[in-house]
Structures are given as structure tokens and as C-alpha cells.
Scaffold this motif. Sequence first.
Motif, PDB file in Angstrom:
ATOM      1  N   THR A   4       0.833  -1.195   0.000  1.00  0.00           N
ATOM      2  CA  THR A   4       0.000   0.000   0.000  1.00  0.00           C
ATOM      3  C   THR A   4       0.871   1.249   0.000  1.00  0.00           C
ATOM      4  O   THR A   4       1.898   1.304   0.661  1.00  0.00           O
ATOM      5  CB  THR A   4      -0.904   0.014   1.254  1.00  0.00           C
ATOM      6  OG1 THR A   4      -1.675  -1.179   1.263  1.00  0.00           O
ATOM      7  CG2 THR A   4      -1.816   1.216   1.275  1.00  0.00           C
ATOM      8  N   LYS A   5       0.448   2.249  -0.779  1.00  0.00           N
ATOM      9  CA  LYS A   5       1.110   3.554  -0.742  1.00  0.00           C
ATOM     10  C   LYS A   5       0.408   4.350   0.352  1.00  0.00           C
ATOM     11  O   LYS A   5      -0.787   4.617   0.279  1.00  0.00           O
ATOM     12  CB  LYS A   5       0.950   4.237  -2.106  1.00  0.00           C
ATOM     13  CG  LYS A   5       1.437   5.664  -2.143  1.00  0.00           C
ATOM     14  CD  LYS A   5       2.941   5.720  -2.372  1.00  0.00           C
ATOM     15  CE  LYS A   5       3.422   7.157  -2.491  1.00  0.00           C
ATOM     16  NZ  LYS A   5       3.769   7.797  -1.246  1.00  0.00           N
ATOM     17  N   TRP A   6       1.130   4.691   1.394  1.00  0.00           N
ATOM     18  CA  TRP A   6       0.537   5.336   2.559  1.00  0.00           C
ATOM     19  C   TRP A   6       0.641   6.846   2.480  1.00  0.00           C
ATOM     20  O   TRP A   6       1.562   7.382   1.878  1.00  0.00           O
ATOM     21  CB  TRP A   6       1.224   4.853   3.844  1.00  0.00           C
ATOM     22  CG  TRP A   6       1.034   3.394   4.081  1.00  0.00           C
ATOM     23  CD1 TRP A   6       1.948   2.403   3.879  1.00  0.00           C
ATOM     24  CD2 TRP A   6      -0.166   2.749   4.519  1.00  0.00           C
ATOM     25  NE1 TRP A   6       1.384   1.187   4.171  1.00  0.00           N
ATOM     26  CE2 TRP A   6       0.094   1.367   4.568  1.00  0.00           C
ATOM     27  CE3 TRP A   6      -1.437   3.213   4.872  1.00  0.00           C
ATOM     28  CZ2 TRP A   6      -0.857   0.439   4.961  1.00  0.00           C
ATOM     29  CZ3 TRP A   6      -2.391   2.285   5.265  1.00  0.00           C
ATOM     30  CH2 TRP A   6      -2.100   0.920   5.312  1.00  0.00           C
ATOM     31  N   LEU A 122      -0.699  -2.632  12.093  1.00  0.00           N
ATOM     32  CA  LEU A 122      -0.071  -1.575  12.907  1.00  0.00           C
ATOM     33  C   LEU A 122       1.431  -1.539  12.674  1.00  0.00           C
ATOM     34  O   LEU A 122       2.019  -0.474  12.474  1.00  0.00           O
ATOM     35  CB  LEU A 122      -0.393  -1.826  14.381  1.00  0.00           C
ATOM     36  CG  LEU A 122       0.175  -0.838  15.394  1.00  0.00           C
ATOM     37  CD1 LEU A 122      -0.339   0.573  15.128  1.00  0.00           C
ATOM     38  CD2 LEU A 122      -0.183  -1.280  16.806  1.00  0.00           C
ATOM     39  N   GLN A 123       2.072  -2.708  12.661  1.00  0.00           N
ATOM     40  CA  GLN A 123       3.528  -2.760  12.458  1.00  0.00           C
ATOM     41  C   GLN A 123       3.902  -2.284  11.056  1.00  0.00           C
ATOM     42  O   GLN A 123       4.871  -1.540  10.890  1.00  0.00           O
ATOM     43  CB  GLN A 123       4.045  -4.173  12.708  1.00  0.00           C
ATOM     44  CG  GLN A 123       4.028  -4.527  14.182  1.00  0.00           C
ATOM     45  CD  GLN A 123       4.481  -5.942  14.458  1.00  0.00           C
ATOM     46  OE1 GLN A 123       3.984  -6.887  13.847  1.00  0.00           O
ATOM     47  NE2 GLN A 123       5.404  -6.097  15.379  1.00  0.00           N
ATOM     48  N   ILE A 124       3.130  -2.712  10.054  1.00  0.00           N
ATOM     49  CA  ILE A 124       3.415  -2.294   8.680  1.00  0.00           C
ATOM     50  C   ILE A 124       3.313  -0.773   8.551  1.00  0.00           C
ATOM     51  O   ILE A 124       4.204  -0.114   8.005  1.00  0.00           O
ATOM     52  CB  ILE A 124       2.460  -2.996   7.687  1.00  0.00           C
ATOM     53  CG1 ILE A 124       2.806  -4.486   7.600  1.00  0.00           C
ATOM     54  CG2 ILE A 124       2.502  -2.336   6.311  1.00  0.00           C
ATOM     55  CD1 ILE A 124       1.733  -5.335   6.927  1.00  0.00           C
ATOM     56  N   ALA A 126       3.309   1.551  10.992  1.00  0.00           N
ATOM     57  CA  ALA A 126       4.270   2.247  11.864  1.00  0.00           C
ATOM     58  C   ALA A 126       5.671   2.238  11.279  1.00  0.00           C
ATOM     59  O   ALA A 126       6.464   3.148  11.541  1.00  0.00           O
ATOM     60  CB  ALA A 126       4.268   1.609  13.250  1.00  0.00           C
ATOM     61  N   ASN A 127       5.985   1.213  10.490  1.00  0.00           N
ATOM     62  CA  ASN A 127       7.330   1.112   9.915  1.00  0.00           C
ATOM     63  C   ASN A 127       7.410   1.606   8.471  1.00  0.00           C
ATOM     64  O   ASN A 127       8.485   1.591   7.883  1.00  0.00           O
ATOM     65  CB  ASN A 127       7.834  -0.331  10.027  1.00  0.00           C
ATOM     66  CG  ASN A 127       8.110  -0.694  11.473  1.00  0.00           C
ATOM     67  OD1 ASN A 127       8.842  -0.015  12.166  1.00  0.00           O
ATOM     68  ND2 ASN A 127       7.479  -1.755  11.950  1.00  0.00           N
ATOM     69  N   ALA A 128       6.287   2.045   7.914  1.00  0.00           N
ATOM     70  CA  ALA A 128       6.307   2.590   6.552  1.00  0.00           C
ATOM     71  C   ALA A 128       7.008   3.948   6.573  1.00  0.00           C
ATOM     72  O   ALA A 128       6.664   4.820   7.362  1.00  0.00           O
ATOM     73  CB  ALA A 128       4.886   2.724   6.022  1.00  0.00           C
ATOM     74  N   GLU A 129       7.970   4.097   5.716  1.00  0.00           N
ATOM     75  CA  GLU A 129       8.800   5.306   5.722  1.00  0.00           C
ATOM     76  C   GLU A 129       7.999   6.579   5.493  1.00  0.00           C
ATOM     77  O   GLU A 129       8.256   7.616   6.100  1.00  0.00           O
ATOM     78  CB  GLU A 129       9.873   5.169   4.633  1.00  0.00           C
ATOM     79  CG  GLU A 129      11.029   6.105   4.820  1.00  0.00           C
ATOM     80  CD  GLU A 129      12.112   5.861   3.783  1.00  0.00           C
ATOM     81  OE1 GLU A 129      12.577   6.871   3.216  1.00  0.00           O
ATOM     82  OE2 GLU A 129      12.475   4.693   3.551  1.00  0.00           O
ATOM     83  N   GLU A 130       6.971   6.504   4.617  1.00  0.00           N
ATOM     84  CA  GLU A 130       6.220   7.718   4.269  1.00  0.00           C
ATOM     85  C   GLU A 130       5.275   8.174   5.376  1.00  0.00           C
ATOM     86  O   GLU A 130       4.844   9.318   5.388  1.00  0.00           O
ATOM     87  CB  GLU A 130       5.458   7.530   2.948  1.00  0.00           C
ATOM     88  CG  GLU A 130       4.419   6.438   2.937  1.00  0.00           C
ATOM     89  CD  GLU A 130       4.938   5.072   2.508  1.00  0.00           C
ATOM     90  OE1 GLU A 130       4.148   4.319   1.921  1.00  0.00           O
ATOM     91  OE2 GLU A 130       6.103   4.752   2.779  1.00  0.00           O
ATOM     92  N   VAL A 131       4.949   7.291   6.319  1.00  0.00           N
ATOM     93  CA  VAL A 131       4.017   7.650   7.400  1.00  0.00           C
ATOM     94  C   VAL A 131       4.762   8.450   8.465  1.00  0.00           C
ATOM     95  O   VAL A 131       5.752   7.994   9.021  1.00  0.00           O
ATOM     96  CB  VAL A 131       3.370   6.394   8.027  1.00  0.00           C
ATOM     97  CG1 VAL A 131       2.489   6.782   9.223  1.00  0.00           C
ATOM     98  CG2 VAL A 131       2.548   5.640   6.988  1.00  0.00           C
ATOM     99  N   LYS A 132       4.273   9.660   8.714  1.00  0.00           N
ATOM    100  CA  LYS A 132       4.900  10.539   9.725  1.00  0.00           C
ATOM    101  C   LYS A 132       4.051  10.623  10.998  1.00  0.00           C
ATOM    102  O   LYS A 132       4.561  10.903  12.069  1.00  0.00           O
ATOM    103  CB  LYS A 132       5.073  11.957   9.171  1.00  0.00           C
ATOM    104  CG  LYS A 132       5.821  12.036   7.861  1.00  0.00           C
ATOM    105  CD  LYS A 132       7.283  11.727   8.036  1.00  0.00           C
ATOM    106  CE  LYS A 132       8.061  11.935   6.747  1.00  0.00           C
ATOM    107  NZ  LYS A 132       8.651  10.718   6.221  1.00  0.00           N
TER     108      LYS A 132
END
Length: 197
Positions: A4-6, A122-124, A126-132
Motif C-alpha cells: 500500500t502507498k501510505w 499496525l507494524q506495517i 508504523a514502519n512505513a517510511e512515508e508515514v509521519k
Amino acid sequence: MNNTKWSENVILVDAEYVDKVAFDMIVNFERMLGRRIPQADIAQWLECIALDGGLRPLNDANSERSIQVVFLHQQSQMENFKPGAFKELDGQAFSGRLGEFLISSVKVEEMVTKEDLYIDSLQIIANAEEVKRLMVISDTDHIYNKVRDALRTADPDKHITVFTMQPMQGGDYRQEILGYSLMAALGIKSEELNPLS
């Protein structure tokens, strides 16, 4: 969810849990206030969650911001929110003073428990680079320790808020009380609770 693109801002919701909390609040406040409490306005609730999660209104008319909302659910709808049917909500968006809210719903399939899917998601996220910024609404009565453990590996620079019904122990994130946003979405005013004598 791995591909997914977050957005920079994500709200992850255990739909049955928040619906149950809304139901409990409706029952209790109807008794306390002596009036009918309507279903919660879902757009107003999401805006309140985003505000409690630290987002502030956009002050420039040309500014853009997206807030991705993911409802994990087993049932076909939430009974205490309007609109509450996931068929209606999935793929919808609305714009508010905080930006554009993009709603998706993920049905829990039989091969996995909702608890496991929630923690994996939640882990995915929380660890996605684009999610701030991440706002977490989970069944903290039952899986709070797993939520806390799942967030241990998150980048400490991320702005994470966990919503609970009462303060919980530990965790390297902010906590907010879920009930405040639900009260606003249910149309319960603070002056009703503290009438002037």
C-alpha cells in the motif's frame, strides 16, 4: 497491506471496538442527560481524532494534506455511526479543515484473527517510511500490551497517538482519551455535563 502507498497521516481503527464504545456512551449519556443521543457523525469523529492526534487546520487555501483512514472490521457495518456501512464508506473521501480524509475498509477474513491482522497492520504502517503521523484506535482493553510491543520498533521521530478510554502504562507515544472525540461526534456538549448551578 505491504504494498500500500501510505499517506503521511494514517488513522487505524478497530471498527467493532469503536462502535461498541460509542454504543456504551450512547446508553450511559441518554440515561444521564435524559435525552436521545443520535448516532455519531463519522466525519466529525475522524476530524476530532486527527485533531487529538496533533494535526492542525490548514491555514492556506492552497495547502493540501491527506489523512488515510483504515477501518478493520468483521461485521458489515457500525450500528452507532452515520454512515456506518462499510460498503458505503470504502473508497470514499471527504474534505475538511484538516485536509482530505481517504477512507478504506478491510474485512477480516477467516484465515486470520482480527487481533493478529490489527497488530500486523499496525507494524506495517508504523514502519512505513512515508508515514509521519499515526493514530491508533484498538481494543486496548484486550490487546494494549500487543499494541505497545508492536510500536516499540517504530521510528522515534514518528508522531504516534494511541487512543484509550483511560490512561495506560508505558509506551513511547502520546495517549489521548477516545471518549472526548466520540462525545463531540455524538453531539454531547461539555456544558450539559457541568450545568451551571
